[in-house]
Design an enzyme around this catalytic site. Structure first.
Site, PDB file in Angstrom:
ATOM      1  N   SER A 266     -67.791 -46.225 -55.033  1.00  0.00           N
ATOM      2  CA  SER A 266     -67.355 -45.564 -53.796  1.00  0.00           C
ATOM      3  C   SER A 266     -66.377 -44.438 -54.087  1.00  0.00           C
ATOM      4  O   SER A 266     -66.270 -43.491 -53.326  1.00  0.00           O
ATOM      5  CB  SER A 266     -66.712 -46.582 -52.842  1.00  0.00           C
ATOM      6  OG  SER A 266     -65.569 -47.134 -53.450  1.00  0.00           O
TER       7      SER A 266
ATOM      8  N   ASP B  91     -70.449 -54.610 -55.021  1.00  0.00           N
ATOM      9  CA  ASP B  91     -69.432 -54.392 -54.004  1.00  0.00           C
ATOM     10  C   ASP B  91     -68.767 -55.736 -53.739  1.00  0.00           C
ATOM     11  O   ASP B  91     -69.414 -56.680 -53.274  1.00  0.00           O
ATOM     12  CB  ASP B  91     -70.092 -53.843 -52.721  1.00  0.00           C
ATOM     13  CG  ASP B  91     -69.050 -53.313 -51.755  1.00  0.00           C
ATOM     14  OD1 ASP B  91     -67.972 -53.948 -51.656  1.00  0.00           O
ATOM     15  OD2 ASP B  91     -69.310 -52.283 -51.117  1.00  0.00           O
TER      16      ASP B  91
ATOM     17  N   LYS C 237     -57.077 -46.612 -52.260  1.00  0.00           N
ATOM     18  CA  LYS C 237     -55.697 -46.252 -52.620  1.00  0.00           C
ATOM     19  C   LYS C 237     -55.121 -45.027 -51.921  1.00  0.00           C
ATOM     20  O   LYS C 237     -54.080 -44.516 -52.342  1.00  0.00           O
ATOM     21  CB  LYS C 237     -55.614 -46.060 -54.135  1.00  0.00           C
ATOM     22  CG  LYS C 237     -56.537 -44.955 -54.640  1.00  0.00           C
ATOM     23  CD  LYS C 237     -56.295 -44.648 -56.095  1.00  0.00           C
ATOM     24  CE  LYS C 237     -57.136 -43.452 -56.523  1.00  0.00           C
ATOM     25  NZ  LYS C 237     -57.003 -43.085 -57.903  1.00  0.00           N
TER      26      LYS C 237
ATOM     27  N   SER D 289     -48.056 -51.942 -57.155  1.00  0.00           N
ATOM     28  CA  SER D 289     -47.505 -50.588 -57.106  1.00  0.00           C
ATOM     29  C   SER D 289     -46.016 -50.632 -56.809  1.00  0.00           C
ATOM     30  O   SER D 289     -45.526 -51.532 -56.106  1.00  0.00           O
ATOM     31  CB  SER D 289     -48.230 -49.827 -55.996  1.00  0.00           C
ATOM     32  OG  SER D 289     -47.537 -48.648 -55.670  1.00  0.00           O
TER      33      SER D 289
ATOM     34  N   TYR E  84     -52.011 -49.429 -46.819  1.00  0.00           N
ATOM     35  CA  TYR E  84     -52.257 -49.470 -48.263  1.00  0.00           C
ATOM     36  C   TYR E  84     -51.121 -50.228 -48.963  1.00  0.00           C
ATOM     37  O   TYR E  84     -51.354 -51.166 -49.730  1.00  0.00           O
ATOM     38  CB  TYR E  84     -52.375 -48.040 -48.844  1.00  0.00           C
ATOM     39  CG  TYR E  84     -52.121 -48.000 -50.323  1.00  0.00           C
ATOM     40  CD1 TYR E  84     -53.094 -48.445 -51.217  1.00  0.00           C
ATOM     41  CD2 TYR E  84     -50.880 -47.595 -50.833  1.00  0.00           C
ATOM     42  CE1 TYR E  84     -52.831 -48.460 -52.586  1.00  0.00           C
ATOM     43  CE2 TYR E  84     -50.611 -47.609 -52.186  1.00  0.00           C
ATOM     44  CZ  TYR E  84     -51.591 -48.041 -53.060  1.00  0.00           C
ATOM     45  OH  TYR E  84     -51.340 -48.078 -54.397  1.00  0.00           O
TER      46      TYR E  84
ATOM     47  N   LYS F  84     -50.811 -54.171 -51.102  1.00  0.00           N
ATOM     48  CA  LYS F  84     -50.246 -54.498 -52.422  1.00  0.00           C
ATOM     49  C   LYS F  84     -49.251 -55.661 -52.289  1.00  0.00           C
ATOM     50  O   LYS F  84     -49.244 -56.584 -53.093  1.00  0.00           O
ATOM     51  CB  LYS F  84     -49.574 -53.262 -53.039  1.00  0.00           C
ATOM     52  CG  LYS F  84     -50.553 -52.155 -53.386  1.00  0.00           C
ATOM     53  CD  LYS F  84     -51.583 -52.611 -54.406  1.00  0.00           C
ATOM     54  CE  LYS F  84     -52.698 -51.642 -54.637  1.00  0.00           C
ATOM     55  NZ  LYS F  84     -53.818 -52.180 -55.414  1.00  0.00           N
TER      56      LYS F  84
HETATM   57  C1  UD1 Z   1     -48.238 -42.053 -53.715  1.00  0.00           C
HETATM   58  C2  UD1 Z   1     -48.291 -43.056 -52.608  1.00  0.00           C
HETATM   59  C3  UD1 Z   1     -48.018 -44.424 -53.177  1.00  0.00           C
HETATM   60  C4  UD1 Z   1     -49.065 -44.736 -54.227  1.00  0.00           C
HETATM   61  C5  UD1 Z   1     -49.047 -43.652 -55.295  1.00  0.00           C
HETATM   62  C6  UD1 Z   1     -50.220 -43.852 -56.239  1.00  0.00           C
HETATM   63  C7  UD1 Z   1     -47.561 -41.816 -50.614  1.00  0.00           C
HETATM   64  C8  UD1 Z   1     -46.484 -41.649 -49.594  1.00  0.00           C
HETATM   65  N1  UD1 Z   1     -47.298 -42.711 -51.598  1.00  0.00           N
HETATM   66  O1  UD1 Z   1     -46.959 -42.112 -54.315  1.00  0.00           O
HETATM   67  O2  UD1 Z   1     -48.053 -45.387 -52.160  1.00  0.00           O
HETATM   68  O3  UD1 Z   1     -48.793 -45.987 -54.810  1.00  0.00           O
HETATM   69  O4  UD1 Z   1     -49.214 -42.368 -54.681  1.00  0.00           O
HETATM   70  O5  UD1 Z   1     -50.211 -42.879 -57.221  1.00  0.00           O
HETATM   71  O6  UD1 Z   1     -48.573 -41.177 -50.560  1.00  0.00           O
HETATM   72  N2  UD1 Z   1     -45.846 -33.928 -53.802  1.00  0.00           N
HETATM   73  C9  UD1 Z   1     -45.710 -32.584 -53.467  1.00  0.00           C
HETATM   74  N3  UD1 Z   1     -46.837 -31.884 -53.202  1.00  0.00           N
HETATM   75  C10 UD1 Z   1     -48.096 -32.424 -53.229  1.00  0.00           C
HETATM   76  C11 UD1 Z   1     -48.225 -33.791 -53.581  1.00  0.00           C
HETATM   77  C12 UD1 Z   1     -47.078 -34.508 -53.852  1.00  0.00           C
HETATM   78  O7  UD1 Z   1     -44.596 -32.061 -53.414  1.00  0.00           O
HETATM   79  O8  UD1 Z   1     -49.064 -31.712 -52.952  1.00  0.00           O
HETATM   80  C13 UD1 Z   1     -44.639 -34.706 -54.113  1.00  0.00           C
HETATM   81  C14 UD1 Z   1     -44.427 -35.900 -53.198  1.00  0.00           C
HETATM   82  O9  UD1 Z   1     -43.699 -35.525 -52.068  1.00  0.00           O
HETATM   83  C15 UD1 Z   1     -43.664 -36.854 -54.125  1.00  0.00           C
HETATM   84  C16 UD1 Z   1     -44.198 -36.513 -55.518  1.00  0.00           C
HETATM   85  O10 UD1 Z   1     -44.794 -35.218 -55.407  1.00  0.00           O
HETATM   86  O11 UD1 Z   1     -42.310 -36.567 -54.094  1.00  0.00           O
HETATM   87  C17 UD1 Z   1     -45.256 -37.494 -56.001  1.00  0.00           C
HETATM   88  O12 UD1 Z   1     -46.251 -37.592 -54.996  1.00  0.00           O
HETATM   89  P1  UD1 Z   1     -47.584 -38.448 -55.217  1.00  0.00           P
HETATM   90  O13 UD1 Z   1     -48.238 -38.033 -56.473  1.00  0.00           O
HETATM   91  O14 UD1 Z   1     -48.377 -38.352 -53.954  1.00  0.00           O
HETATM   92  O15 UD1 Z   1     -47.056 -39.921 -55.444  1.00  0.00           O
HETATM   93  P2  UD1 Z   1     -46.104 -40.825 -54.507  1.00  0.00           P
HETATM   94  O16 UD1 Z   1     -45.847 -40.209 -53.203  1.00  0.00           O
HETATM   95  O17 UD1 Z   1     -44.917 -41.204 -55.298  1.00  0.00           O
END
Ligand code: UD1
Length: 342
Positions: free
Chosen positions: A34, A58, A85, A125, A150, A154
């Site tokens: 998927s 599945d 996820k 996580s 999500y 966990k």
């Molecule tokens: C996210 C999930 C978390 C999950 C994890 C898996 C959310 C709120 N949390 O964690 O539950 O277990 O992924 O990998 O989605 N960022 C930017 N620009 C972007 C993307 C991200 O600035 O385009 C920043 C985010 O604000 C954060 C950091 O990068 O501060 C990491 O983001 P991300 O990779 O999405 O991970 P988490 O938010 O920590």
């Protein structure tokens, strides 16, 4: 030793399969494709010079799961990745997440209970900690109310396993609480394949650098951190894969203190979003197009692991730097584009 890897063609699962094959485990992968493609098997074969067994399955199909275990009574351990996820999607469609992540776990546990002895590794996580009050985060930090379905799956998943382990001593289980997995195998032959627009930082960075996205949006620069951007613990997926093999050996060799244990899997170092961007630019020599925008709902300010338990009790430690992880993510991104164009 025969190990079942559910969701073994996904991002983390495929890297764990490579580590297991390299350690001479027999591996059987089940995946419903998927959020992965069958090509990943070919990548694994090229890296390891052998293929795992594969069955399209599945896990929501309870009868099919039961039938699978009837045919595979010789499984010594299960590493369970098969789950959804995407945080945003889970808010939109909570029942999909409860069905995919909880029903499947229950079916799997029901089958494991029929075996005389079973070993399970569960993908958890750091999201279970929410915004922890104390940094770095130890495993004894309180679990905070989940921000999304999500995240809830966990927490509930861990609770279900803990409840079963309390009454069933033939089940040994380890929950690994991952911090932020990034990067890919050094060959660049397998990696993270986000469907549609990436939600996670590093795939967004590499897709911007390669020209698939115009600009990276950095979500907020007014956090109380070193440079105002949010801080996370980014761990190379190969370090994470190795943690699974070490955890599996702990289960198989009966080294556990209790029959359900939990470990943080991170590097122990926090990096801000801007530090990740700067390190990526240094690693690749490219200049990344980015702008600062509003904070993203549900994001925490800072999360990084205290890894003492994993280091001292499990005997595992991360090896790769942030720069190495970003270099590998970039190599994978370039290969993925080349493969698309050929
Ligand atoms: C996210 C999930 C978390 C999950 C994890 C898996 C959310 C709120 N949390 O964690 O539950 O277990 O992924 O990998 O989605 N960022 C930017 N620009 C972007 C993307 C991200 O600035 O385009 C920043 C985010 O604000 C954060 C950091 O990068 O501060 C990491 O983001 P991300 O990779 O999405 O991970 P988490 O938010 O920590």
């Amino acid at each position: 030793m025969k190990i079942l890897v559910t969701g073994g063609l996904g991002f983390i699962g495929s890297h764990v399969v490579v580590e297991l094959l390299n350690k001479s485990y027999d591996v059987i992968v089940v995946d419903n494709l998927s959020n992965s493609t069958i090509d990943v098997l070919e990548g694994i074969r090229t890296i390891c010079n052998k293929k795992p067994e594969f069955e399209k399955l599945d896990l929501r199909d309870k009868l099919a799961v039961s039938d699978f275990f009837v045919r595979n009574q010789d499984i010594n351990g299960v590493i369970h990745f098969a789950a959804s996820k995407a945080v945003g999607e889970s808010v939109e469609n909570p029942l999909l997440y409860y069905e995919n992540n909880i029903n499947t776990l229950v079916y799997l546990l029901q089958e494991l209970q029929k075996l005389p002895k079973s070993n399970l590794i569960f993908s958890s996580s750091c999201t279970v900690y929410g915004q922890a009050d104390v940094l770095p985060i130890t495993e004894s930090a309180p679990v905070k109310p989940a921000e999304s379905p999500y995240g809830n799956t966990k927490q509930v998943g861990e609770e279900i396993i803990a409840d079963v382990c309390k009454v069933d001593y033939s089940l040994n289980a380890i929950a690994l609480r991952y911090f932020n997995p990034i990067g890919s195998h050094h060959s660049g032959l397998i990696g993270e394949l986000p469907l549609g627009t990436p939600q996670n930082l590093v795939p967004y960075i590499t897709q911007t650098a390669i020209g698939q996205r115009e600009q990276l949006s950095i979500f907020g620069d007014d956090y109380p951190t070193i440079d105002g951007t949010a801080v996370r613990d980014y761990i190379h997926v190969m370090d994470l894969a190795n943690a699974h093999v070490v955890a599996l050996e702990r289960l198989i060799k009966h080294k556990m203190v209790v029959n359900f244990e939990t470990f943080n899997i991170g590097t122990g170092t926090g990096s801000s979003v801007l530090e990740v961007v700067k390190t990526f630019e240094k690693a690749t020599g490219l200049e990344l197009n980015y702008k600062i925008v509003q904070r993203r709902d549900g994001d925490v300010t800072a999360a990084y692991a205290d890894t003492s338990r994993a280091n001292n009790i499990m005997g595992w430690k991360s090896k790769f730097t942030l720069q190495e992880a970003l270099e590998s993510a970039w190599k994978w991104q370039q290969n993925a584009i080349a493969a698309k164009e050929s």
